[in-house]
Design a protein around this motif. Sequence first.
Motif, short mmCIF file in Angstrom:
data_model
loop_
_atom_site.label_atom_id
_atom_site.label_comp_id
_atom_site.label_asym_id
_atom_site.label_seq_id
_atom_site.Cartn_x
_atom_site.Cartn_y
_atom_site.Cartn_z
N GLY A 225 9.14 -6.68 53.35
CA GLY A 225 10.30 -7.19 54.09
C GLY A 225 10.01 -8.53 54.75
O GLY A 225 10.91 -9.21 55.23
N PHE A 268 22.43 -14.96 56.07
CA PHE A 268 21.05 -15.37 55.83
C PHE A 268 20.96 -15.77 54.36
O PHE A 268 21.19 -14.94 53.47
N ASP A 289 14.54 -10.74 59.27
CA ASP A 289 13.51 -10.06 60.07
C ASP A 289 12.20 -10.22 59.31
O ASP A 289 12.06 -9.61 58.25
#
Length: 423
Positions: A225, A268, A289
């Motif tokens: 991630g 994003f 994130d």
Amino acid sequence: MNILLVGSGGREHALAWKIKQSPLLTRLVCAPGNPGMAAIAETRDIKATEVVRQVALAKEIAADLVVIGPEVAVEAGLADALEAENIPCFGPSAAAGRLESSKAFTKAFCDRHHLPTSAYRICDDADTAKAALDHFAPPYVVKADGLAAGKGVVIAQDRAGAEAAIDDAFGGSFGAAGARVVIEEYLEGEIGSLFALCDGKASMLFGWAQDHKRAFDGDEGPNTGGMGTYSPAPVFTYDLVEQVRTRLVEPAFKGIAADGAPYRGALFVELMATRHGPKLVEFNARFGDPECQVLMLRLESDLVPYLIACATGRLNEMPEPKWRDEDAVCVVLATDGYPGPAKAGSVIRGLDRDFGPDVVVFHAGTSAGADGAILAGAGRALNVCATGEDLGQARERAYGAVALIDWPQGFHRTDIGWRALGR
Ligand code: GLY
């Protein structure tokens, strides 16, 4: 002003940290929150996807604004449910959020609205996906269609690896998210993360950063991630930013509104700066994130008026945001094994140390154990962030703080910012 912030990760802790600094704030409630957020705000044990309970909580605290952090709450339709109750919400509807929740939708959207992206094939079974590899050269990019917490993307160096990734996806490794797979052309270039706000009509850029998606130093290992970020990132020259704005951001907001789902919230844009200009890697229907963490450290303006303006259709009244003339770095600490299977529950010590005034440690995946112990989850646990006069100083401060944290079961990359420092 009463604000409900939905989510429990490092992004949400960073948003809470910034929202807390707003003179407009009366009460901040985070649901579900995490131990780091509990130290600065009220928390309630309600999952981000529990739409009915989140709406009830918003009513109970007379929320003037609900801020949606994670994509799972967007997909669950939290913004739609809040809109039905006339509660202002920062975060897109589930229909607009398909820009993240379905990669196949987004590829078709790019075709319809002429946004530059990689060549692709959408496949509904393993045989079709394996045959589709014939149309691409290695390295092969295999993506689960749906949300997979950053784990649904495999970049395979050879055909055997790509076929294994296809079998994994259709075999259920990503649950329903892998029931459809997108095979993509691999894009050569430098990766970048750019953020934009939209209130359904007006939009504005809201900062940029660079992430490190692979698990290990030197961009080795599996996709994650995100293992660390820094901002500003020199890949974002004035020209690149303008190209992203005109070729990706504005057409995306215009296109999704024309499709009947005006966008409200943060978009994003994960892009590759290629020889032929920026190409879309992915849209995400929320802040990144750990990109949000470095953006919040650098944001000088009060965040809250921007969130309200997006929620209430008044973004055109807002000035451009002001950014501190400082660099920010975020180093992610994750449990050994991440992004594969990892053991939750190890104790993190040393968080009470004095890290200095330029360091902030955000909790990303932690829980509270007995006697105030902080326990790591099975993934990304902490975000150690710092600012400095330049990237080198910010990095030194962040890694200095990492060295003070006692967590043998965790790991981190030691090379965050290498592209910028190597220039
Ligand atoms: N850092 C990448 C993401 O938020 O998905």
